[in-house]
Design an enzyme around this catalytic site. Sequence first.
Site, mmCIF file in Angstrom:
data_model
loop_
_atom_site.group_PDB
_atom_site.id
_atom_site.type_symbol
_atom_site.label_atom_id
_atom_site.label_comp_id
_atom_site.label_asym_id
_atom_site.label_seq_id
_atom_site.Cartn_x
_atom_site.Cartn_y
_atom_site.Cartn_z
ATOM 1 N N LYS A 181 0.887 -1.183 0.000
ATOM 2 C CA LYS A 181 0.000 0.000 0.000
ATOM 3 C C LYS A 181 0.918 1.224 0.000
ATOM 4 C CE LYS A 181 -1.902 2.995 2.011
ATOM 5 N NZ LYS A 181 -1.686 4.422 1.620
ATOM 6 N N GLU A 256 9.321 1.368 11.200
ATOM 7 C CA GLU A 256 10.375 2.352 10.936
ATOM 8 C C GLU A 256 9.712 3.710 11.048
ATOM 9 O OE1 GLU A 256 13.410 1.565 10.527
ATOM 10 O OE2 GLU A 256 13.587 -0.316 9.416
ATOM 11 N N CYS A 290 13.460 10.408 7.355
ATOM 12 C CA CYS A 290 13.339 9.940 8.746
ATOM 13 C C CYS A 290 14.687 10.029 9.433
ATOM 14 C CB CYS A 290 12.805 8.525 8.778
ATOM 15 S SG CYS A 290 13.724 7.438 7.707
ATOM 16 N N GLU A 386 10.186 16.187 15.774
ATOM 17 C CA GLU A 386 10.553 15.943 14.380
ATOM 18 C C GLU A 386 9.834 16.967 13.510
ATOM 19 O OE1 GLU A 386 9.020 12.501 12.254
ATOM 20 O OE2 GLU A 386 11.071 12.113 11.604
HETATM 21 P P1 NAD Z 1 2.002 8.490 7.769
HETATM 22 O O1 NAD Z 1 2.170 7.670 8.980
HETATM 23 O O2 NAD Z 1 0.918 9.472 7.739
HETATM 24 O O3 NAD Z 1 1.788 7.576 6.478
HETATM 25 C C1 NAD Z 1 2.641 6.497 6.168
HETATM 26 C C2 NAD Z 1 1.838 5.455 5.436
HETATM 27 O O4 NAD Z 1 0.864 4.943 6.321
HETATM 28 C C3 NAD Z 1 1.077 5.960 4.217
HETATM 29 O O5 NAD Z 1 1.104 4.965 3.203
HETATM 30 C C4 NAD Z 1 -0.339 6.116 4.743
HETATM 31 O O6 NAD Z 1 -1.317 5.977 3.735
HETATM 32 C C5 NAD Z 1 -0.403 4.957 5.702
HETATM 33 N N1 NAD Z 1 -1.430 5.106 6.738
HETATM 34 C C6 NAD Z 1 -1.953 6.248 7.256
HETATM 35 N N2 NAD Z 1 -2.885 5.954 8.179
HETATM 36 C C7 NAD Z 1 -2.944 4.604 8.269
HETATM 37 C C8 NAD Z 1 -3.700 3.695 9.058
HETATM 38 N N3 NAD Z 1 -4.611 4.108 9.941
HETATM 39 N N4 NAD Z 1 -3.478 2.381 8.904
HETATM 40 C C9 NAD Z 1 -2.556 1.929 8.041
HETATM 41 N N5 NAD Z 1 -1.841 2.729 7.244
HETATM 42 C C10 NAD Z 1 -2.020 4.062 7.359
HETATM 43 O O7 NAD Z 1 3.414 9.135 7.556
HETATM 44 P P2 NAD Z 1 3.855 10.061 6.352
HETATM 45 O O8 NAD Z 1 3.265 11.394 6.582
HETATM 46 O O9 NAD Z 1 3.567 9.385 5.066
HETATM 47 O O10 NAD Z 1 5.451 10.049 6.544
HETATM 48 C C11 NAD Z 1 6.074 10.924 7.409
HETATM 49 C C12 NAD Z 1 6.520 10.202 8.672
HETATM 50 O O11 NAD Z 1 7.124 8.950 8.393
HETATM 51 C C13 NAD Z 1 7.559 10.986 9.430
HETATM 52 O O12 NAD Z 1 7.225 11.008 10.791
HETATM 53 C C14 NAD Z 1 8.846 10.194 9.210
HETATM 54 O O13 NAD Z 1 9.787 10.303 10.198
HETATM 55 C C15 NAD Z 1 8.372 8.814 9.042
HETATM 56 N N6 NAD Z 1 9.292 8.040 8.185
HETATM 57 C C16 NAD Z 1 10.117 7.124 8.749
HETATM 58 C C17 NAD Z 1 11.015 6.394 7.982
HETATM 59 C C18 NAD Z 1 11.917 5.359 8.593
HETATM 60 O O14 NAD Z 1 12.478 4.549 7.884
HETATM 61 N N7 NAD Z 1 12.101 5.319 9.897
HETATM 62 C C19 NAD Z 1 11.056 6.596 6.611
HETATM 63 C C20 NAD Z 1 10.204 7.546 6.052
HETATM 64 C C21 NAD Z 1 9.307 8.254 6.860
#
Ligand code: NAD
Length: 484
Positions: A181, A256, A290, A386
Amino acid sequence: MSDDLGLWFDPSKCLIAGEWVAPSGGQYLPLENPSTGEKIGQIARGTGADIDAAVAAAEAARHGPWGRMSAAERGRILMTLGRMVLERVDDLARIEALDVGKPLKQARADAVALARYMEFYGGAADKLHGETIPYLEGYTVYTLREPHGVTGHIVPWNYPMQIIGRSVGAALATGNACVLKPAEDACLTALAFAEMAKAAGLPDGALNVVPGLGSEAGAALTAHPGVHHISFTGSVATGVMVQEAAAKNVIPVTLELGGKSPQVVFEDADIPAALPFLVNAGIQNAGQTCSASSRILVQRAVYDQVVERMALRYDALKVGRAMDDLDVGPLISARQKNIVSGFIDKGADLQIAGQGQLVSAPNGGNYVRPTLFANVSPGHCLARDEIFGPVQVVIPFEDEEEAVAIANGTDYGLVASVWSQNGARQMRMAKRIRAGQIFINNYGAGGGVELPFGGMGKSGHGREKGFEAMYGFTVLKTVAAFHG
Ligand code: NAD
């Protein structure tokens, strides 16, 4: 370069059981170019029913030709896929730049990393094995590493190609069947990758892709009783929901999550060598990383010098359209721009040491000026939270003890680096800092497909990348045979 997407696949479909299909609800989500705010297409708004179909297809695949394939054959398909990705690096970079606003060179680096993941995991597929264990007289005991079965992969928008590469690559190499997804703001390269995987000979159902909203398709995937492992990359808040949903089905998750990663610069550091890393690790991908290094801790004796030299670099940063390939592109969305601008406003009482320049920033694009704050106290929200934008804070410290306390003083623990020429100090700091990866006299945000990566604290748990990820995508079975 033109803003023509030039797609060779239909971006509004889902890939389920090897077929490109329209979302069952007949609804779509708009695709926006973050550099201009213009609508450039639409993607599927996948539903719970689409997730059901994708999970069923993955379940069928693991009992079909995919499940029976030898590890060497799986590896060969991944390596073929890696070569195909390399042949299309420029196409992938272009569509990523238009879809997520990543400057072309940075998007290209992600596409090359995707190919590297396929090469690495393709080569590693037949090198994972169990062990024999000495036991009682008359027994032979050995372990088998088996795939979990159906794995769910939820990916954010900041590094779609790299995160798909590390997560889906390791899962396929170990024989799982995947349901992916992608993030609603960044689907195109996921779909391109799936199309290439099909062309590379990946059997139907081994990789299914269902774009859609996190609260719909994402939530349906994490709660699905037919999924045996979830790999999630994203925010802490969503990670908590994913882990709660997985707990109800008692399945393992790899999380992650975010970070507030420090680079610690001691007075004996090679400062000219450190400077490009200090700044690039904060502004790469407009800070939407991240493992971005958003905190720079500098020992008092060299503090003014480091701030001054970082500030010069900040003032020279050029910000603009992804296709103009400058130092910094737009943020992913207007929402993200508001969040980051809000943080910059919270620093109104602080010293702004340096700021980048907007040089090609059309109205409607999601631009902010990269901003370096100096003399920030470790308790300030800019030094704790962050931001996920091109904002760094420089914090002074007196000695090792204080450096460790500040470095470990946030909820996160993803990456850190230590800049010092003193070997004993490097070793002490590497042991004492709480982070999943420690770099000494370098910094590797996003780099190194071979290097296990993951967090401590609220940065998450489980490890991806490298060989370690393959342990995570397998389950260990112990066989004890009595033969007398
Ligand atoms: P997000 O958590 O909003 O979304 C990430 C993914 O989760 C998207 O595909 C989204 O559609 C999905 N999602 C959202 N709600 C969900 C739910 N209820 N159930 C299942 N899936 C759901 O995060 P974002 O805004 O896309 O990314 C930014 C964040 O991600 C930042 O906090 C960043 O630090 C973190 N990040 C971490 C890493 C890592 O490897 N540690 C890498 C990239 C981003």
